[in-house]
Design a protein around this motif. Structure first.
Motif, PDB file in Angstrom:
ATOM      1  N   ILE A   1      46.924  30.134  41.395  1.00 52.60           N
ATOM      2  CA  ILE A   1      46.015  29.260  40.661  1.00 52.60           C
ATOM      3  C   ILE A   1      44.749  29.022  41.471  1.00 52.60           C
ATOM      4  CG2 ILE A   1      45.696  26.943  39.714  1.00 52.60           C
ATOM      5  CD1 ILE A   1      48.682  26.902  39.118  1.00 52.60           C
ATOM      6  N   ASP A   2      44.910  28.738  42.766  1.00 49.79           N
ATOM      7  CA  ASP A   2      43.753  28.488  43.626  1.00 49.79           C
ATOM      8  C   ASP A   2      42.811  29.696  43.632  1.00 49.79           C
ATOM      9  OD1 ASP A   2      44.899  26.055  44.211  1.00 49.79           O
ATOM     10  OD2 ASP A   2      45.775  26.713  46.103  1.00 49.79           O
ATOM     11  N   ASN A   3      43.374  30.905  43.682  1.00 47.95           N
ATOM     12  CA  ASN A   3      42.553  32.115  43.684  1.00 47.95           C
ATOM     13  C   ASN A   3      41.794  32.263  42.362  1.00 47.95           C
ATOM     14  OD1 ASN A   3      43.315  32.892  46.269  1.00 47.95           O
ATOM     15  ND2 ASN A   3      45.039  34.125  45.550  1.00 47.95           N
ATOM     16  N   PHE A   4      42.458  31.951  41.256  1.00 41.55           N
ATOM     17  CA  PHE A   4      41.798  32.044  39.958  1.00 41.55           C
ATOM     18  C   PHE A   4      40.679  31.008  39.857  1.00 41.55           C
ATOM     19  CE2 PHE A   4      45.145  34.797  38.517  1.00 41.55           C
ATOM     20  CZ  PHE A   4      44.604  35.475  37.441  1.00 41.55           C
ATOM     21  N   VAL A   5      40.911  29.806  40.379  1.00 43.16           N
ATOM     22  CA  VAL A   5      39.888  28.758  40.343  1.00 43.16           C
ATOM     23  C   VAL A   5      38.666  29.183  41.154  1.00 43.16           C
ATOM     24  CG1 VAL A   5      39.333  26.420  41.117  1.00 43.16           C
ATOM     25  CG2 VAL A   5      41.444  26.840  39.857  1.00 43.16           C
ATOM     26  N   LEU A   6      38.886  29.791  42.306  1.00 45.45           N
ATOM     27  CA  LEU A   6      37.769  30.276  43.123  1.00 45.45           C
ATOM     28  C   LEU A   6      36.931  31.278  42.338  1.00 45.45           C
ATOM     29  CD1 LEU A   6      39.459  30.740  46.640  1.00 45.45           C
ATOM     30  CD2 LEU A   6      37.788  28.991  45.963  1.00 45.45           C
ATOM     31  N   ARG A   7      37.602  32.146  41.578  1.00 46.22           N
ATOM     32  CA  ARG A   7      36.873  33.139  40.789  1.00 46.22           C
ATOM     33  C   ARG A   7      36.102  32.468  39.648  1.00 46.22           C
ATOM     34  NH1 ARG A   7      41.627  36.367  40.977  1.00 46.22           N
ATOM     35  NH2 ARG A   7      41.747  36.598  38.718  1.00 46.22           N
ATOM     36  N   LEU A   8      36.720  31.486  38.991  1.00 45.36           N
ATOM     37  CA  LEU A   8      36.027  30.785  37.914  1.00 45.36           C
ATOM     38  C   LEU A   8      34.794  30.049  38.427  1.00 45.36           C
ATOM     39  CD1 LEU A   8      38.946  29.289  35.764  1.00 45.36           C
ATOM     40  CD2 LEU A   8      37.597  31.344  35.327  1.00 45.36           C
TER      41      LEU A   8
END
Length: 241
Positions: free
Chosen positions: A204-211
């Protein structure tokens, strides 16, 4: 609901594994196509994309990696379910696969009942993802100078167009439709990802960084997608300045 037999594309160069997958998928009543390299896979998908319902993809393939195949498929189809089945087990391998657009990642050696369960769950998902049950579907959304199109999976920021993956768009839509709420990582996993998906809070943290790359002017000092220490995240479309 269509009674058409679901077709699964298996991309695997190890014959024993490929035939084992074919046998078990056929036994479940699916139609299978087995290919062992990138060029033939992309050529087949180009001609038969509307007849393929799910892809099982190895990463280590001759001539072209599974990452490249996944990325190329996502450029054409943002919705078809992709399961990566790989002997690579490092967290960076999984993160890279998710970056390329895979829906789920299963490490070899794998548990067959688990794989079959994930296949069944993903095949239940419509090719065009429906909105959450609690909300009306949002087709477009604007954050300042940023335009989000949920139908085309595009974010336009300062005139530059970014193409999002299915999971990136689903997560972004989830945050927008729950604007103002503090969302725990556990709740996000439960509401956004498929049951049994091999993801962690770090995913989730990785996806948030991308968003944040798409919607924040300064990723190190976000104003829209905020971290809530020890809990999760909170989305604010129009922060008070």
């Amino acid at each position: 609901m269509s009674n058409k037999t679901k077709r699964i594309l298996i991309v695997e160069d190890e014959e024993a594994i490929a035939e084992g997958l074919r046998f078990n998928m056929d036994a479940e009543g699916y139609e299978t196509v087995v290919l062992g390299d990138g060029p033939s896979t992309l050529s087949y998908f180009e001609e038969n994309s509307h007849d393929v319902d799910l892809i099982i993809l190895d990463l280590m393939l001759p001539g072209m990696s599974g990452y490249e195949i996944c990325r190329a498929i996502r450029e054409r189809d943002q919705n078809i379910p992709i399961i990566v089945l790989s002997a690579r087990t490092l967290s960076e391998d999984k993160s890279h696969a998710f970056d390329c657009g895979t829906d789920q990642y299963i490490a070899k050696p794998f548990n067959l009942p688990e794989l079959l369960s994930r296949v069944r769950n993903l095949l239940k998902r419509p090719r065009i993802d429906p909105p959450p049950k609690h909300a009306t579907e949002i087709e477009e959304f604007q954050i300042g100078n940023i335009q989000i199109n949920f139908k085309t999976f595009e974010v336009i920021k300062d005139g530059e167009k970014h193409q999002l993956t299915t999971m990136e768009m689903q997560l972004l839509r989830y945050f927008i439709e729950n604007e103002g709420d503090v969302l725990s990582r556990t709740k996000i996993l439960k509401d956004v990802w498929e049951q049994g998906a091999e993801v962690t809070s770090r995913t989730i943290d990785n996806f948030v960084l991308r968003l944040r790359k798409y919607i924040e002017d300064d990723q190190s000092n976000p104003h829209h997608l905020l971290s809530v220490r020890g809990t999760g995240y909170r989305f604010i479309a129009n922060p008070i300045k």
